[in-house]
Every structure is written in C-alpha cells, then in structure tokens.
Design a protein around this motif. Sequence first.
Motif, PDB file in Angstrom:
ATOM      1  N   GLN A   1     -46.954 -25.578 -14.005  1.00 22.21           N
ATOM      2  CA  GLN A   1     -46.591 -26.829 -13.366  1.00 22.21           C
ATOM      3  C   GLN A   1     -45.996 -26.614 -11.975  1.00 22.21           C
ATOM      4  O   GLN A   1     -46.200 -27.422 -11.088  1.00 22.21           O
ATOM      5  CB  GLN A   1     -45.603 -27.604 -14.235  1.00 22.21           C
ATOM      6  N   PHE A   2     -45.262 -25.529 -11.796  1.00 20.31           N
ATOM      7  CA  PHE A   2     -44.601 -25.300 -10.514  1.00 20.31           C
ATOM      8  C   PHE A   2     -45.452 -24.482  -9.554  1.00 20.31           C
ATOM      9  O   PHE A   2     -45.132 -24.391  -8.384  1.00 20.31           O
ATOM     10  CB  PHE A   2     -43.234 -24.645 -10.743  1.00 20.31           C
ATOM     11  N   GLY A   3     -46.506 -23.877 -10.038  1.00 19.27           N
ATOM     12  CA  GLY A   3     -47.442 -23.172  -9.173  1.00 19.27           C
ATOM     13  C   GLY A   3     -47.117 -21.717  -8.930  1.00 19.27           C
ATOM     14  O   GLY A   3     -47.997 -20.882  -8.911  1.00 19.27           O
ATOM     15  N   ASN A   4     -45.851 -21.398  -8.699  1.00 23.09           N
ATOM     16  CA  ASN A   4     -45.461 -20.011  -8.472  1.00 23.09           C
ATOM     17  C   ASN A   4     -43.968 -19.848  -8.752  1.00 23.09           C
ATOM     18  O   ASN A   4     -43.240 -20.828  -8.915  1.00 23.09           O
ATOM     19  CB  ASN A   4     -45.818 -19.554  -7.049  1.00 23.09           C
ATOM     20  N   LEU A   5     -43.547 -18.604  -8.797  1.00 25.45           N
ATOM     21  CA  LEU A   5     -42.162 -18.302  -9.137  1.00 25.45           C
ATOM     22  C   LEU A   5     -41.163 -18.817  -8.087  1.00 25.45           C
ATOM     23  O   LEU A   5     -40.142 -19.417  -8.467  1.00 25.45           O
ATOM     24  CB  LEU A   5     -41.992 -16.801  -9.361  1.00 25.45           C
ATOM     25  N   PRO A   6     -41.406 -18.615  -6.786  1.00 21.65           N
ATOM     26  CA  PRO A   6     -40.445 -19.156  -5.818  1.00 21.65           C
ATOM     27  C   PRO A   6     -40.245 -20.670  -5.959  1.00 21.65           C
ATOM     28  O   PRO A   6     -39.137 -21.180  -5.831  1.00 21.65           O
ATOM     29  CB  PRO A   6     -41.060 -18.806  -4.464  1.00 21.65           C
ATOM     30  N   ARG A   7     -41.323 -21.386  -6.242  1.00 15.72           N
ATOM     31  CA  ARG A   7     -41.217 -22.842  -6.407  1.00 15.72           C
ATOM     32  C   ARG A   7     -40.385 -23.182  -7.649  1.00 15.72           C
ATOM     33  O   ARG A   7     -39.576 -24.092  -7.636  1.00 15.72           O
ATOM     34  CB  ARG A   7     -42.622 -23.433  -6.513  1.00 15.72           C
ATOM     35  N   LEU A   8     -40.578 -22.422  -8.722  1.00 16.12           N
ATOM     36  CA  LEU A   8     -39.786 -22.618  -9.934  1.00 16.12           C
ATOM     37  C   LEU A   8     -38.308 -22.374  -9.651  1.00 16.12           C
ATOM     38  O   LEU A   8     -37.452 -23.139 -10.083  1.00 16.12           O
ATOM     39  CB  LEU A   8     -40.266 -21.689 -11.048  1.00 16.12           C
ATOM     40  N   MET A   9     -38.012 -21.311  -8.909  1.00 16.23           N
ATOM     41  CA  MET A   9     -36.622 -20.935  -8.661  1.00 16.23           C
ATOM     42  C   MET A   9     -35.883 -21.954  -7.790  1.00 16.23           C
ATOM     43  O   MET A   9     -34.666 -22.062  -7.868  1.00 16.23           O
ATOM     44  CB  MET A   9     -36.539 -19.556  -7.995  1.00 16.23           C
ATOM     45  N   THR A  10     -36.593 -22.685  -6.970  1.00 16.18           N
ATOM     46  CA  THR A  10     -35.932 -23.629  -6.065  1.00 16.18           C
ATOM     47  C   THR A  10     -36.044 -25.080  -6.507  1.00 16.18           C
ATOM     48  O   THR A  10     -35.560 -25.963  -5.812  1.00 16.18           O
ATOM     49  CB  THR A  10     -36.506 -23.502  -4.637  1.00 16.18           C
ATOM     50  N   CYS A  11     -36.671 -25.307  -7.651  1.00 19.25           N
ATOM     51  CA  CYS A  11     -36.805 -26.706  -8.077  1.00 19.25           C
ATOM     52  C   CYS A  11     -35.449 -27.275  -8.490  1.00 19.25           C
ATOM     53  O   CYS A  11     -34.552 -26.557  -8.928  1.00 19.25           O
ATOM     54  CB  CYS A  11     -37.834 -26.836  -9.206  1.00 19.25           C
ATOM     55  N   LYS A  12     -35.309 -28.539  -8.325  1.00 17.73           N
ATOM     56  CA  LYS A  12     -34.083 -29.253  -8.690  1.00 17.73           C
ATOM     57  C   LYS A  12     -34.099 -29.536 -10.186  1.00 17.73           C
ATOM     58  O   LYS A  12     -35.160 -29.629 -10.803  1.00 17.73           O
ATOM     59  CB  LYS A  12     -33.984 -30.568  -7.908  1.00 17.73           C
ATOM     60  N   PRO A  13     -32.915 -29.678 -10.782  1.00 19.88           N
ATOM     61  CA  PRO A  13     -32.841 -29.913 -12.231  1.00 19.88           C
ATOM     62  C   PRO A  13     -33.664 -31.118 -12.692  1.00 19.88           C
ATOM     63  O   PRO A  13     -34.365 -31.038 -13.702  1.00 19.88           O
ATOM     64  CB  PRO A  13     -31.361 -30.140 -12.501  1.00 19.88           C
ATOM     65  N   PHE A  16     -37.231 -30.108 -12.851  1.00 19.92           N
ATOM     66  CA  PHE A  16     -37.462 -29.140 -13.923  1.00 19.92           C
ATOM     67  C   PHE A  16     -37.589 -29.815 -15.286  1.00 19.92           C
ATOM     68  O   PHE A  16     -38.458 -29.476 -16.075  1.00 19.92           O
ATOM     69  CB  PHE A  16     -36.326 -28.100 -13.937  1.00 19.92           C
ATOM     70  N   ILE A  17     -36.714 -30.765 -15.555  1.00 18.55           N
ATOM     71  CA  ILE A  17     -36.714 -31.391 -16.883  1.00 18.55           C
ATOM     72  C   ILE A  17     -37.933 -32.283 -17.115  1.00 18.55           C
ATOM     73  O   ILE A  17     -38.184 -32.690 -18.251  1.00 18.55           O
ATOM     74  CB  ILE A  17     -35.405 -32.169 -17.169  1.00 18.55           C
ATOM     75  N   GLN A  18     -38.706 -32.545 -16.073  1.00 21.96           N
ATOM     76  CA  GLN A  18     -39.945 -33.304 -16.231  1.00 21.96           C
ATOM     77  C   GLN A  18     -41.026 -32.479 -16.926  1.00 21.96           C
ATOM     78  O   GLN A  18     -41.974 -33.030 -17.472  1.00 21.96           O
ATOM     79  CB  GLN A  18     -40.466 -33.789 -14.873  1.00 21.96           C
ATOM     80  N   ALA A  19     -40.871 -31.139 -16.882  1.00 22.92           N
ATOM     81  CA  ALA A  19     -41.839 -30.262 -17.545  1.00 22.92           C
ATOM     82  C   ALA A  19     -41.633 -30.356 -19.055  1.00 22.92           C
ATOM     83  O   ALA A  19     -40.503 -30.387 -19.536  1.00 22.92           O
ATOM     84  CB  ALA A  19     -41.657 -28.820 -17.074  1.00 22.92           C
ATOM     85  N   HIS A  20     -42.723 -30.390 -19.776  1.00 18.49           N
ATOM     86  CA  HIS A  20     -42.680 -30.533 -21.226  1.00 18.49           C
ATOM     87  C   HIS A  20     -41.826 -29.432 -21.873  1.00 18.49           C
ATOM     88  O   HIS A  20     -42.038 -28.245 -21.638  1.00 18.49           O
ATOM     89  CB  HIS A  20     -44.095 -30.494 -21.807  1.00 18.49           C
ATOM     90  N   GLY A  21     -40.854 -29.825 -22.674  1.00 18.43           N
ATOM     91  CA  GLY A  21     -40.024 -28.886 -23.427  1.00 18.43           C
ATOM     92  C   GLY A  21     -38.895 -28.241 -22.640  1.00 18.43           C
ATOM     93  O   GLY A  21     -38.197 -27.381 -23.165  1.00 18.43           O
ATOM     94  N   MET A  22     -38.712 -28.638 -21.407  1.00 15.75           N
ATOM     95  CA  MET A  22     -37.672 -28.034 -20.577  1.00 15.75           C
ATOM     96  C   MET A  22     -36.500 -28.995 -20.409  1.00 15.75           C
ATOM     97  O   MET A  22     -36.689 -30.184 -20.203  1.00 15.75           O
ATOM     98  CB  MET A  22     -38.216 -27.658 -19.195  1.00 15.75           C
ATOM     99  N   GLY A  23     -35.307 -28.432 -20.456  1.00 16.05           N
ATOM    100  CA  GLY A  23     -34.106 -29.235 -20.287  1.00 16.05           C
ATOM    101  C   GLY A  23     -33.136 -28.556 -19.342  1.00 16.05           C
ATOM    102  O   GLY A  23     -33.403 -27.493 -18.792  1.00 16.05           O
ATOM    103  N   LEU A  24     -31.987 -29.166 -19.173  1.00 14.93           N
ATOM    104  CA  LEU A  24     -30.976 -28.631 -18.269  1.00 14.93           C
ATOM    105  C   LEU A  24     -30.469 -27.261 -18.707  1.00 14.93           C
ATOM    106  O   LEU A  24     -30.160 -26.412 -17.873  1.00 14.93           O
ATOM    107  CB  LEU A  24     -29.803 -29.600 -18.133  1.00 14.93           C
ATOM    108  N   SER A  25     -30.405 -27.044 -19.995  1.00 13.12           N
ATOM    109  CA  SER A  25     -29.942 -25.754 -20.501  1.00 13.12           C
ATOM    110  C   SER A  25     -30.889 -24.633 -20.068  1.00 13.12           C
ATOM    111  O   SER A  25     -30.450 -23.569 -19.609  1.00 13.12           O
ATOM    112  CB  SER A  25     -29.837 -25.800 -22.029  1.00 13.12           C
ATOM    113  N   LYS A  26     -32.176 -24.848 -20.188  1.00 12.90           N
ATOM    114  CA  LYS A  26     -33.167 -23.838 -19.790  1.00 12.90           C
ATOM    115  C   LYS A  26     -33.133 -23.630 -18.278  1.00 12.90           C
ATOM    116  O   LYS A  26     -33.224 -22.503 -17.799  1.00 12.90           O
ATOM    117  CB  LYS A  26     -34.570 -24.263 -20.245  1.00 12.90           C
ATOM    118  N   TRP A  27     -32.984 -24.713 -17.521  1.00 12.01           N
ATOM    119  CA  TRP A  27     -32.881 -24.597 -16.065  1.00 12.01           C
ATOM    120  C   TRP A  27     -31.673 -23.737 -15.695  1.00 12.01           C
ATOM    121  O   TRP A  27     -31.768 -22.849 -14.853  1.00 12.01           O
ATOM    122  CB  TRP A  27     -32.773 -25.993 -15.427  1.00 12.01           C
ATOM    123  N   SER A  28     -30.541 -23.964 -16.356  1.00 11.03           N
ATOM    124  CA  SER A  28     -29.326 -23.187 -16.095  1.00 11.03           C
ATOM    125  C   SER A  28     -29.530 -21.723 -16.440  1.00 11.03           C
ATOM    126  O   SER A  28     -29.067 -20.837 -15.720  1.00 11.03           O
ATOM    127  CB  SER A  28     -28.150 -23.741 -16.894  1.00 11.03           C
TER     128      SER A  28
END
Length: 172
Positions: A1-13, A16-28
């Motif tokens: 969904q984020f395309g690459n690792l740098p994009r994942l690392m800089t996404c806002k919470p 991030f939580i819009q991705a299926h199965g992902m929540g604030l805990s996983k983002w943290s």
Amino acid sequence: QFGNLPRLMTCKPDEFIQAHGMGLSKWSQIQTAYELVRRSLEEQLGQESVFSSPSRVKEFLQAKIGALPHEVFLCLYLDSRLHLIECQELFRGSITHTAVYPREIIKEALSRNASALIVAHNHPSGNVRPSPADTHLTRTLQSALALVDVKVLDHFIVGPGVTWSMTEQSPW
C-alpha cells in the motif's frame, strides 16, 4: 500500500491505520524499531573512525534524513581521530530549499572542539545531483572552516534510497 519502505517510515498515523489490519500500536512499533536502528548506527559511528567504513555514514544518513518530506541540513562533528562527536540538525527548510548559514556552522564546530566535519542535506525529490548552490556552499564552508583549522571531509546529498558523496563523485 505504501509502495516502498521510506514512504512507510514517514507516513502519518492516520494514513497508516487506513491499511487493513494496521492500528496505532503497530505504527508505534514500526517507528520505535526505526528509531533504534538510527540510534545504533549513530552509536557505531561514534565508536570507530568514520572513514573506516564510508558506507556506514551513508547508511546512517539514509536512516536519519533519507525519507524526510522536507529539506534538512546536518553536521557530523568529528574529533581528531575522525570519531563522531555529535550529529546535529542545524537547519530545516521546505520541500525544495533550506537556508544555510556558514557562520552558525563555524560557531557550532568550534563549540564542540571539532577537528573535522561532514555536512549533509537531503533532497526529498530524489534527485541527489548537487546544484550549483550546493557546490558553492561546499566551497564556502571549506574556505571558512579552514580559517579555524576545521576540515570539511565531505558533503553528502541524500534522497530516498540514494546518497551522493561530493568527495566520491566529483572533484570539488
């Protein structure tokens, strides 16, 4: 969904939580792991000569500023054995520009009793080729810092997944 690792690392919470199965805990958890890697690389730089492994400097800079959505300018202050004293973000800018003041760099280098430094900034666009302004800044810093016996060892330009070394790539 984020395309690459740098994009994942800089996404806002909230993104991030819009991705299926992902929540604030996983983002943290991901953000914490990323921060641990950055700190580990910085610690390693402090324990050995920077140029025993230039690739470590590139890895550190990539982790520190490679994925930022805005420009920043860093100084890595080094002692006489080329061990890292401190890495400091001196200037922060917009998507395409950061104002850099050589006077402030000299002041900070002297306050840390640095013998040498490496400067770096990022290009969020991904184009890491130095602009004429980048080259001019490097030469200005070399001249100004030479007056106080501080050597500029390199100027790195960092983009998502790629790092340009002015020392390695061009005679400046």
